[in-house]
Design a protein around this motif. Structure first.
Motif, PDB file in Angstrom:
ATOM      1  N   LYS A 156      -5.416   2.345  -2.036  1.00  0.00           N
ATOM      2  CA  LYS A 156      -4.777   1.082  -1.628  1.00  0.00           C
ATOM      3  C   LYS A 156      -4.321   0.373  -2.899  1.00  0.00           C
ATOM      4  CE  LYS A 156      -6.051   0.942   2.884  1.00  0.00           C
ATOM      5  NZ  LYS A 156      -5.802   2.338   3.116  1.00  0.00           N
ATOM      6  N   SER A 157      -3.492  -0.666  -2.732  1.00  0.00           N
ATOM      7  CA  SER A 157      -3.101  -1.462  -3.896  1.00  0.00           C
ATOM      8  C   SER A 157      -4.368  -1.988  -4.553  1.00  0.00           C
ATOM      9  CB  SER A 157      -2.253  -2.650  -3.487  1.00  0.00           C
ATOM     10  OG  SER A 157      -1.240  -2.246  -2.624  1.00  0.00           O
ATOM     11  N   THR A 209       1.711   2.236  -3.494  1.00  0.00           N
ATOM     12  CA  THR A 209       0.504   2.709  -4.186  1.00  0.00           C
ATOM     13  C   THR A 209       0.232   4.166  -3.811  1.00  0.00           C
ATOM     14  OG1 THR A 209      -0.362   0.476  -3.985  1.00  0.00           O
ATOM     15  CG2 THR A 209      -1.940   2.176  -4.607  1.00  0.00           C
ATOM     16  N   ASP A 218       0.824  -1.215   0.000  1.00  0.00           N
ATOM     17  CA  ASP A 218       0.000   0.000   0.000  1.00  0.00           C
ATOM     18  C   ASP A 218       0.856   1.262   0.000  1.00  0.00           C
ATOM     19  OD1 ASP A 218      -2.309  -1.406  -0.078  1.00  0.00           O
ATOM     20  OD2 ASP A 218      -2.750  -1.267   2.066  1.00  0.00           O
ATOM     21  N   GLU A 219       2.079   1.155   0.582  1.00  0.00           N
ATOM     22  CA  GLU A 219       2.980   2.314   0.653  1.00  0.00           C
ATOM     23  C   GLU A 219       3.346   2.798  -0.753  1.00  0.00           C
ATOM     24  OE1 GLU A 219       3.913   3.570   3.553  1.00  0.00           O
ATOM     25  OE2 GLU A 219       5.617   4.849   3.072  1.00  0.00           O
TER      26      GLU A 219
END
Ligand code: HAM
Length: 423
Positions: free
Chosen positions: A322-323, A18, A15-16
């Motif tokens: 989010k991804s 993304t 997620d980071e």
């Protein structure tokens, strides 16, 4: 071998990454609207590019650069982007048109600092610079742009501070005044500031040690010792910011950690960051071009730190992306079903549909559905060899657990229709 990344240098994933890409893309879009064009310079430069611009007595040049001893001389991993930018401007004559030009850059920078929250040894900056323009209006544009970049990604909790550090005419006079003020109180300063007293007295002003802060609070201010030209420049800058409706506090402690600044210096900080609270900063650096060539190209710019921006974005609790999860997970049971869905998955990927399936043919349906859950796919397509014989397939909606049967001959068509309805 120790299986860890180098201290102060991080892998970025999940997620980071993304969120990172979304923030970076938004900022690049804004930079485009403001008329800035991208420039990319190498990550390695000759050491002089920095030592002769940032200044020998700065922390960066004194102790923070990663050196590479090569056959053709000493090189360093770039600790910042402005000096390489000016090198490139001079090398390629980017100043030749004579009127203002706007550039931005983004990428990793390297400083051998003591790592802590928001302070890394490999960190990432987005920077913007204007060349061929010595007006306070361009300083105001950059301060406004920096604020707008933060606001554009949902950061609203920040403070902008500006100062003028004067020029080659008035700064030496100010430095002497400051030294004369500090001399009788030298013992009250921290050991680091005592060392700074001779070589970089201005840096004492932004020391975070409480005793130093208290000592310098009543010190003479640079803005009160400016020559007429610098004073007018600073006044006009404040006027311009007022015209645009940009709030900025006059703060005499903004002196910056790089020696190349003259006149305007600015910094934007956020209380959401902790001790390393600068989201970004910059200033005017007319005269640096003369280190690389004969042409004096006035310039002003800033850089922001991506890692700190991400901390602030998360603290602002704006909806962060989010991804992405796949639209379909394919769960084949049996060899024929596997080949059927394997081929179909590529046909659909080529049409821009995100499909995932495992190539491990030994997994049971139960195990496949567990993986489907984990990928957070919207739908799972279940196909067994029996279904193939009966010319049908099952589509399971993962959120509602509802299943529908569909004709195998038109499976692709059905799946494409489903996602086009959703988007
Ligand atoms: P700087 O203040 O050294 O300026 O860095 C700009 C921003 O980079 C800081 O405000 C911070 O957000 C981030 N930063 C700096 N060091 C670190 C670190 N060790 N870890 C994480 N983030 C960090 C410059 O670099 C100038 N070149 C800015 C400029 C452009 N001036 C004129 N044009």
């Amino acid at each position: 071998m120790e299986k860890r990344a180098v201290r102060g240098m991080h892998d970025i994933f999940g997620d980071e990454i993304t969120l990172w890409v979304a923030v970076e893309n938004k900022m690049k879009e804004i930079l485009g609207f403001f008329g800035y064009r991208e420039i990319r310079t190498p990550m390695v430069e000759k050491i002089e590019v920095f030592s002769e611009t940032i200044g020998d007595a700065t922390d960066i040049v004194e102790k923070q650069m990663y050196r590479i001893e090569a056959e053709d001389g000493v090189m360093v991993l770039r600790p910042e982007g402005t000096a390489p930018f000016v090198r490139a401007v001079m090398e390629h004559g980017l100043f030749a048109k004579g009127s203002a030009e706007r550039y931005f850059y983004s990428g990793p920078m390297f400083r051998h600092e003591r790592p802590q929250k928001g302070r890394l040894r490999q960190f990432h900056q987005i920077g913007a610079e204007i060349i061929n323009d010595n007006t306070p209006e361009s300083d105001a544009e950059l301060i406004t742009l920096l604020q707008h970049l933060f606001q554009g990604v949902g950061i609203i909790n920040f403070t902008t501070r500006i100062n003028s550090v004067g020029c080659a005419t008035c700064r030496p006079v100010y430095k002497e005044k400051l030294r004369a003020f500090l001399q009788p109180q030298l013992n009250e300063l921290c050991p680091e500031c005592q060392k700074r007293f001779e070589r970089s007295a201005l840096r004492i002003l932004d020391c975070k040690v409480p005793a130093c802060k208290a000592t310098v609070a009543p010190a003479p201010k640079a803005v009160d010792c400016l020559c007429e030209e610098c004073r007018l420049h600073h006044e006009r800058l404040k006027q311009c910011l007022g015209l645009i409706g940009v709030k900025a506090i006059d703060d005499p402690t903004i002196v910056r950690g790089l020696d190349y600044y003259m006149r305007t210096a600015f910094e934007i900080t956020s209380d959401d960051l902790g001790a390393q609270n600068a989201l970004g900063g910059g200033g005017r650096y007319d005269g640096v071009s003369l280190r690389f060539g004969k042409q004096n190209v006035p310039a002003v710019g800033f850089a922001l730190g991506m890692e700190r921006v991400l901390i602030a974005v998360k603290a602002a609790q704006v909806a962060t992306p989010k991804s992405t999860s796949p639209q379909y997970f394919f769960a084949p049971v049996g060899e024929k079903a596997f080949s059927y869905l394997f081929q179909l998955s590529f046909s659909m990927k080529r049409k821009g549909i995100c499909v995932e399936m495992l190539y491990d043919k030994e997994k049971s349906l139960k195990a496949l559905l567990k993986v489907a859950d984990r990928t957070q796919a919207a739908f799972t397509v279940i196909l067994g060899d029996n279904e193939i014989a009966a010319n049908k397939a099952l589509i399971k909606e993962m959120s509602s657990h509802q299943q529908e049967e569909t004709a195998l001959a038109s499976l692709e068509e059905t799946l494409l229709r489903k996602v086009s309805r959703e988007t």
